[in-house]
Design a protein around this motif. Structure first.
Motif, PDB file in Angstrom:
ATOM      1  N   GLU A 148      -3.614 -18.574  -0.877  1.00  0.00           N
ATOM      2  CA  GLU A 148      -2.858 -18.790   0.355  1.00  0.00           C
ATOM      3  C   GLU A 148      -3.038 -17.626   1.320  1.00  0.00           C
ATOM      4  OE1 GLU A 148       1.197 -19.910  -0.219  1.00  0.00           O
ATOM      5  OE2 GLU A 148       0.732 -21.448  -1.721  1.00  0.00           O
ATOM      6  N   TYR A 153      -4.720 -26.221   8.822  1.00  0.00           N
ATOM      7  CA  TYR A 153      -3.477 -25.505   9.106  1.00  0.00           C
ATOM      8  C   TYR A 153      -3.336 -25.252  10.606  1.00  0.00           C
ATOM      9  CZ  TYR A 153       0.031 -21.741   8.828  1.00  0.00           C
ATOM     10  OH  TYR A 153       1.154 -20.958   8.995  1.00  0.00           O
ATOM     11  N   THR A 180      -6.447 -17.905   2.863  1.00  0.00           N
ATOM     12  CA  THR A 180      -6.477 -18.939   3.903  1.00  0.00           C
ATOM     13  C   THR A 180      -5.832 -18.444   5.190  1.00  0.00           C
ATOM     14  OG1 THR A 180      -6.328 -20.631   2.169  1.00  0.00           O
ATOM     15  CG2 THR A 180      -5.862 -21.328   4.420  1.00  0.00           C
ATOM     16  N   LEU A 181      -4.703 -17.763   5.076  1.00  0.00           N
ATOM     17  CA  LEU A 181      -4.022 -17.254   6.262  1.00  0.00           C
ATOM     18  C   LEU A 181      -4.831 -16.146   6.937  1.00  0.00           C
ATOM     19  CD1 LEU A 181      -0.308 -17.199   5.024  1.00  0.00           C
ATOM     20  CD2 LEU A 181      -1.365 -18.790   6.652  1.00  0.00           C
ATOM     21  N   ILE A 189       0.743 -24.252   1.818  1.00  0.00           N
ATOM     22  CA  ILE A 189       0.896 -22.826   2.065  1.00  0.00           C
ATOM     23  C   ILE A 189       2.380 -22.530   2.235  1.00  0.00           C
ATOM     24  CG2 ILE A 189       0.415 -20.932   3.651  1.00  0.00           C
ATOM     25  CD1 ILE A 189      -2.232 -22.193   4.281  1.00  0.00           C
ATOM     26  N   LYS A 190       2.897 -21.688   1.356  1.00  0.00           N
ATOM     27  CA  LYS A 190       4.320 -21.346   1.356  1.00  0.00           C
ATOM     28  C   LYS A 190       5.186 -22.605   1.301  1.00  0.00           C
ATOM     29  CE  LYS A 190       3.600 -16.990   3.827  1.00  0.00           C
ATOM     30  NZ  LYS A 190       3.898 -16.165   5.027  1.00  0.00           N
TER      31      LYS A 190
END
Length: 438
Positions: free
Chosen positions: A155, A190, A158-159, A328-329
């Protein structure tokens, strides 16, 4: 402490083998022995030279060593490496060609975090620089990252890609090679939901495990054969006291290298035997084909334990990207939300790591994308490495990728690019291309 002892034991074994090679070379090269020619001494020196070089490369990040780019004026233009954005786990690196106007193509090359440095893509970089304003993700060796920097899993990866895309603006074209392909696709999805105007113009996915169930390989089979507890006990170790990341849990690069070599043990063994004979006969060179390949292949880096384990669990075991269930989160990332980013996939018929079918699955996941914004290419006879480097890449794949980029150019908005969401130093540091960025 057992994990730290294992890490230091591996490094001790590597260091010992490097020392043995250096010692054999020094002893066999002793001037007094020159008076008594002996083939055994020549062989001993050759063994020592190859052994020392091989084991010493395992802990050295290779130089980028980018040659000057030839401009439209026919002159050589030096290439500088500039750290566009700095971060604890990696930098966004910009290849700046001095004395030329920036080409209309702006490309972000996403390098794998899979045991090798971003320099593994050196030949890809060299092939793209003449025709593009090129950036690359340059991931750091986890053993040099202090524990205080925190975790880094799929994650976070990705961010971080989201940050880079936002920074470079909507006119950037993203090319993801191998392991990062599924996470790059997730980062684009995203942005499609969170910040549509920051999406890249196009996305090219090369040999990536988008849907690991589409075409099984030895890599995907391994992910299903072992359970996570086994992986944690067998593969995860703690960095020793001699490194800045002391105490950080990692998947060691030396373990990854052992896996790489084991997959083709006979081929590698023959390559080293042949090189020893060439050195003994005096026909080997410092930059010959063997050294050029293995200087890069043997240079490995540690991965954060949480990144390695979450990759195995979420990308391979649970196939979250292939089933469009990645989050994600806790927030779902719907790949179907991508509606105006052109997507192209590239595969090789002889790819035994990400077999044909795994990468092209991305196009079926992009349910909201019109067919005229989808493209794919299957390179006949190309293996995994050949689809992003070598003759297949240079002569067939690269021209197709550049044409795809040109067909999907998008002008950047007048507004300045957004700053990264995660804290990162935006200070730019230029260093010569002939030197490492580390």
């Amino acid at each position: 402490m057992k994990y730290m002892a294992s890490y230091d034991l591996m490094e001790t074994m590597r260091n010992t083998n490097q020392w043995l090679g250096a010692t054999a070379l020094a002893m066999a090269s002793y001037p007094a022995f020159a008076a008594i020619p002996n083939p055994a001494l020549n062989w001993m020196a050759a063994w020592g030279e190859v052994t020392e070089r091989s084991f010493s490369r395992m802990v050295v990040k290779p130089d980028w060593d980018i040659p000057p780019a030839v401009g439209v004026d026919g002159a050589d233009h030096p290439v500088l490496i500039e750290k566009e954005l700095e971060g604890a786990f990696g930098d966004l690196v910009h290849f700046v060609v001095q004395g030329r106007d920036a080409p209309k193509r702006k490309i972000l090359l996403v390098a794998p975090m899979s045991g090798h440095y971003a320099t593994l893509l050196r030949s890809t970089v060299i092939s793209l620089i003449p025709d593009a304003d090129l950036y690359i993700t340059d991931w750091h060796n986890a053993r040099d990252i202090p524990v205080s920097a925190g975790k880094f899993d799929v994650e976070d990866y990705t961010l971080r890609l989201v940050d880079y895309m936002r920074h470079l603006g909507p006119d950037v074209h993203v090319i993801a090679v191998c392991q990062p392909a599924p996470l790059t696709l997730a980062a684009t999805a995203y942005l499609a939901e969170q910040d549509p105007k920051a999406q890249p113009s196009s996305l090219t996915l090369i040999g990536g495990p988008i849907d690991t169930a589409a075409s099984p390989t030895e890599v995907t089979d391994f992910g299903h054969r072992v359970n996570m507890n086994q992986l944690q006990e067998m593969m995860i170790q703690q960095v020793g006291f001699q490194h800045q990341g002391v105490g950080r849990k990692v998947y060691p690069g030396l373990l990854q290298l052992n896996s790489f070599i084991t997959m083709n043990a006979e081929t590698h063994a023959k390559a080293f035997r042949d090189q020893i004979m060439r050195v003994a006969q005096g026909v080997a060179g410092d930059h010959d084909k063997h050294n050029k390949f293995y200087d890069e292949y043997l240079a490995v880096m540690d991965m954060p334990a949480e990144f390695y384990l979450s990759t195995v669990q979420r990308i391979f075991k649970d196939n979250e990207i292939g089933t469009n269930s990645f989050s994600i989160k806790g927030q779902p990332v719907d790949i179907g939300k991508i509606t105006d980013v052109a997507v192209k996939t590239v595969e090789g018929t002889k790819d035994d790591i990400s077999a044909p079918g795994q990468c092209i699955a991305a196009l079926n996941l992009c349910t909201g994308l019109p067919d005229d914004k989808k493209a794919s290419h299957l390179e006949d006879g190309a293996g995994h490495y050949g689809i992003f480097a070598g003759k297949s890449w240079r002569e067939n794949i690269r021209p197709l990728v550049l044409k795809f980029i040109d067909d999907n150019q998008r002008t950047a908005k007048a507004t300045a690019p957004k700053a990264p969401a995660a804290p990162a130093s935006a200070g730019k540091t230029s260093i010569p291309a002939q030197k490492s960025t580390a």
